[in-house]
Design a protein around this motif. Structure first.
Motif, PDB file in Angstrom:
ATOM      1  N   PRO A 347       6.417  -0.420  -0.752  1.00  0.00           N
ATOM      2  CA  PRO A 347       5.494   0.363   0.055  1.00  0.00           C
ATOM      3  C   PRO A 347       4.614  -0.545   0.934  1.00  0.00           C
ATOM      4  N   PRO A 348       3.946   0.021   1.950  1.00  0.00           N
ATOM      5  CA  PRO A 348       3.058  -0.814   2.751  1.00  0.00           C
ATOM      6  C   PRO A 348       1.968  -1.431   1.873  1.00  0.00           C
ATOM      7  N   GLY A 349       1.473  -2.596   2.260  1.00  0.00           N
ATOM      8  CA  GLY A 349       0.395  -3.237   1.500  1.00  0.00           C
ATOM      9  C   GLY A 349      -0.941  -2.591   1.817  1.00  0.00           C
ATOM     10  N   GLY A 350      -2.023  -3.294   1.468  1.00  0.00           N
ATOM     11  CA  GLY A 350      -3.346  -2.730   1.711  1.00  0.00           C
ATOM     12  C   GLY A 350      -3.815  -2.941   3.135  1.00  0.00           C
ATOM     13  N   HIS A 351      -3.571  -4.140   3.655  1.00  0.00           N
ATOM     14  CA  HIS A 351      -4.182  -4.495   4.939  1.00  0.00           C
ATOM     15  C   HIS A 351      -3.183  -4.586   6.078  1.00  0.00           C
ATOM     16  N   ALA A 352      -1.892  -4.471   5.776  1.00  0.00           N
ATOM     17  CA  ALA A 352      -0.902  -4.715   6.822  1.00  0.00           C
ATOM     18  C   ALA A 352       0.415  -4.034   6.513  1.00  0.00           C
ATOM     19  N   VAL A 353       1.167  -3.814   7.595  1.00  0.00           N
ATOM     20  CA  VAL A 353       2.536  -3.314   7.473  1.00  0.00           C
ATOM     21  C   VAL A 353       3.435  -4.425   8.002  1.00  0.00           C
ATOM     22  N   TYR A 354       4.510  -4.700   7.290  1.00  0.00           N
ATOM     23  CA  TYR A 354       5.406  -5.788   7.677  1.00  0.00           C
ATOM     24  C   TYR A 354       6.772  -5.216   8.047  1.00  0.00           C
ATOM     25  N   ILE A 355       7.228  -5.477   9.276  1.00  0.00           N
ATOM     26  CA  ILE A 355       8.549  -4.996   9.691  1.00  0.00           C
ATOM     27  C   ILE A 355       9.602  -6.002   9.208  1.00  0.00           C
ATOM     28  N   ASP A 356      10.641  -5.466   8.565  1.00  0.00           N
ATOM     29  CA  ASP A 356      11.751  -6.305   8.103  1.00  0.00           C
ATOM     30  C   ASP A 356      12.741  -6.447   9.272  1.00  0.00           C
ATOM     31  N   VAL A 357      12.593  -7.529  10.026  1.00  0.00           N
ATOM     32  CA  VAL A 357      13.337  -7.659  11.286  1.00  0.00           C
ATOM     33  C   VAL A 357      14.828  -7.928  11.044  1.00  0.00           C
ATOM     34  N   LYS A 358      15.151  -8.601   9.951  1.00  0.00           N
ATOM     35  CA  LYS A 358      16.582  -8.843   9.664  1.00  0.00           C
ATOM     36  C   LYS A 358      17.320  -7.516   9.526  1.00  0.00           C
ATOM     37  N   LYS A 359      16.638  -6.550   8.919  1.00  0.00           N
ATOM     38  CA  LYS A 359      17.247  -5.231   8.737  1.00  0.00           C
ATOM     39  C   LYS A 359      17.190  -4.429  10.050  1.00  0.00           C
ATOM     40  N   PHE A 360      16.121  -4.593  10.806  1.00  0.00           N
ATOM     41  CA  PHE A 360      15.936  -3.844  12.050  1.00  0.00           C
ATOM     42  C   PHE A 360      16.912  -4.325  13.124  1.00  0.00           C
ATOM     43  N   LEU A 361      17.122  -5.646  13.180  1.00  0.00           N
ATOM     44  CA  LEU A 361      17.998  -6.219  14.218  1.00  0.00           C
ATOM     45  C   LEU A 361      19.085  -7.065  13.549  1.00  0.00           C
ATOM     46  N   PRO A 362      19.992  -6.424  12.804  1.00  0.00           N
ATOM     47  CA  PRO A 362      20.941  -7.219  12.012  1.00  0.00           C
ATOM     48  C   PRO A 362      21.868  -8.084  12.853  1.00  0.00           C
ATOM     49  N   ASP A 363      22.119  -7.682  14.122  1.00  0.00           N
ATOM     50  CA  ASP A 363      23.077  -8.448  14.933  1.00  0.00           C
ATOM     51  C   ASP A 363      22.410  -9.460  15.851  1.00  0.00           C
ATOM     52  N   PHE A 364      21.095  -9.534  15.795  1.00  0.00           N
ATOM     53  CA  PHE A 364      20.370 -10.456  16.673  1.00  0.00           C
ATOM     54  C   PHE A 364      20.679 -11.889  16.255  1.00  0.00           C
ATOM     55  N   LYS A 365      20.926 -12.750  17.243  1.00  0.00           N
ATOM     56  CA  LYS A 365      21.265 -14.131  16.891  1.00  0.00           C
ATOM     57  C   LYS A 365      20.066 -14.830  16.246  1.00  0.00           C
TER      58      LYS A 365
END
Ligand SMILES: Cc1ncc(COP(=O)(O)O)c(C=O)c1O
Length: 465
Positions: A347-365
């Motif tokens: 779940p999101p933390g207390g002070h911040a939200v962290y985007i999982d970029v490997k999952k969001f952009l799996p084909d990005f070099k």
């Protein structure tokens, strides 16, 4: 008539003073980004619409805090503002010996220097050291060892207390290295490095018992102790009817001391402290180091008015309505992003939200710095400033200067306290939903120049064609 107790989840305050946010065009943002060498740290704040760079020192103070500042006692010695601050810190932490500093890393510099001077070449163990904590440990030629629980690395899988220390590993480390070679165990609450996730009371208690049996002091790095206390109230059995102050008092009761970057949960723009339960050699040596590097015992790194604002902020930061709103607004942003097709540490933390970029952009070099590319794109599309936690931040290069991929590629959206409203969050979610539908527009990033250490702060970057 049936009584209803409305749960105030949003903004338990009225706005009395405003500050404009930049409303910019795409062309203006593009120009600002180019001028900043694709590094948002170099963008002037007045060109940022939503500033999620950090939650540190960026919060809004209340009328009580501004009012208290007027009664700041600026005496060099024996200022009443210091005694007020000390008494508030003692009430919350149970620690009588309080050392006022200008921010968290000053406390770390003092404490780590003192530890290294009394016992060189030691190991310091933590659920995860924050960057400046690690840097201060290593600058004193000691080892900083992180032992978070394994759930902390399972980004997509929700668990209530991903900020815990791994108890089995702690026992193993003590057994293998010998208690005499471990000077300190740090519980960071919440665990910033691992996504602002909370540690449970059971975990803090058990860690404390293990340390006590081994004769190792345990301290809290308590920048976000109030958010941690609220998570315990919401998620841990037996705490639903306790106040955040009572929960915080129990958390601190297991520790021999604590330090705080008060720029977070104490709702001030600058300030901090180091506190000890007993008057030990560490306490005495810390007092000496305070006078040498920060200031006299009764103000350290702060003015009298700063200490007044901090004393008030520590109390306000434990207000239950405020804390419910704080955790709820972070959750709202996190869930909004998930619904918009943006994977996050869940779940999101207390002070911040962290985007999982490997999952969001799996084909990005990987060599094109995926998380930094998204950071730049978020500014370009919506004037949203965030920070990369990935290859650029960890900054490791091989012998030929080639950047080595970091294990994680995250983008952190850190939320200033009492600054943005629900409509600001809706705007961010809308921008991110657009980005999620048009991922092909995200351009890769290459490094033109970077310093050897802490590259992400000042690197000059460019877009890859
Ligand atoms: C957990 C933790 N410890 C220490 C610090 C350092 O505090 P400061 O930035 O006030 O020096 C921070 C700052 O973000 C932090 O999050």
């Amino acid at each position: 008539m049936k009584e209803i107790n409305w749960k105030t989840k949003f903004e338990p305050f009225k706005i009395k003073m405003t500050e404009p946010v930049a409303v910019t065009t795409y062309a203006q943002r593009l120009e600002a980004l180019k001028k900043a060498f694709y590094n948002p740290f170099n963008i002037p704040a007045e060109k940022v619409t939503i500033d999620f760079l950090t939650d540190s020192g960026t919060g809004a103070m209340s009328q009580t805090q501004w009012g208290a500042m007027m009664s700041g006692d600026e005496s060099y010695a024996g200022a009443k503002s210091f005694y007020r601050l000390r008494d508030v810190i003692t009430l919350i932490t149970g620690c009588k010996y309080v050392i006022p500093v200008h921010q968290g890393r000053a406390a770390e510099r003092i404490l780590m220097g003192v530890i290294a001077s009394t016992k060189p070449a030691q190991t310091i163990v933590s659920n995860a050291h924050f960057d400046t904590t690690r840097a201060n440990v290593e600058a004193n030629k000691m080892e900083a060892l992180d032992i978070p629980v394994k759930e902390a690395y399972e980004f997509g899988k929700a668990a209530p207390f991903k900020g815990n220390i791994d108890i089995a590993k702690l026992k193993k480390v003590i057994k293998e290295r010998g208690a005499k070679n471990i000077s300190l165990v740090i519980m960071t609450v919440t665990n910033n490095t691992m996504g602002g996730q909370p540690a449970s009371m059971a975990n803090i208690r058990e860690t404390s018992a293990i340390c006590k049996a081994a004769g190792i002091p345990m301290f809290l790095d308590c920048a976000r102790f109030a958010e941690n206390a609220c998570f315990i109230k919401q998620r841990e059995k037996g705490y639903a009817n306790k106040t955040p102050l009572q929960i915080a008092q129990e958390m601190f009761s297991y520790a021999q001391g604590a330090w705080m970057s008060s720029k977070k949960d104490a709702l001030v723009n600058m300030g901090g402290f180091l506190a000890f339960r007993e008057d030990t050699t560490w306490t005495q040596k810390s007092r000496e180091a305070l006078i040498l590097g920060e200031g006299f015992l009764n103000y350290g790194g702060m003015s009298g008015r700063d200490m007044e604002a901090l004393a008030s902020g520590l109390i306000e930061g434990l207000d239950e309505n405020y804390l419910n709103y704080r955790l709820e607004s972070t959750r709202y942003l996190g869930e909004g992003l998930l619904k918009a097709g943006v994977p996050i540490i869940n779940p999101p933390g207390g002070h911040a939200v962290y985007i999982d970029v490997k999952k969001f952009l799996p084909d990005f070099k990987q060599e094109n710095f995926p998380a930094q590319s998204l950071v730049c794109h978020m500014y370009k599309m919506g004037g949203i400033r965030t920070v990369e936690i990935g290859t650029l931040m960890f900054g490791k290069r091989d012998a030929k200067g080639k950047w080595m991929a970091a294990d994680m590629e995250l983008v952190r959206l850190a939320i200033p306290r009492r600054v943005y409203t629900k409509s600001h969050f809706d705007y961010v979610i809308e921008v991110m939903a657009h980005i999620a539908k048009n991922k092909k527009d995200i351009k890769g990033i290459a490094v033109s120049w970077a310093p050897q250490a802490l590259a992400h702060f000042s690197a000059k970057l460019r877009e890859v064609k």
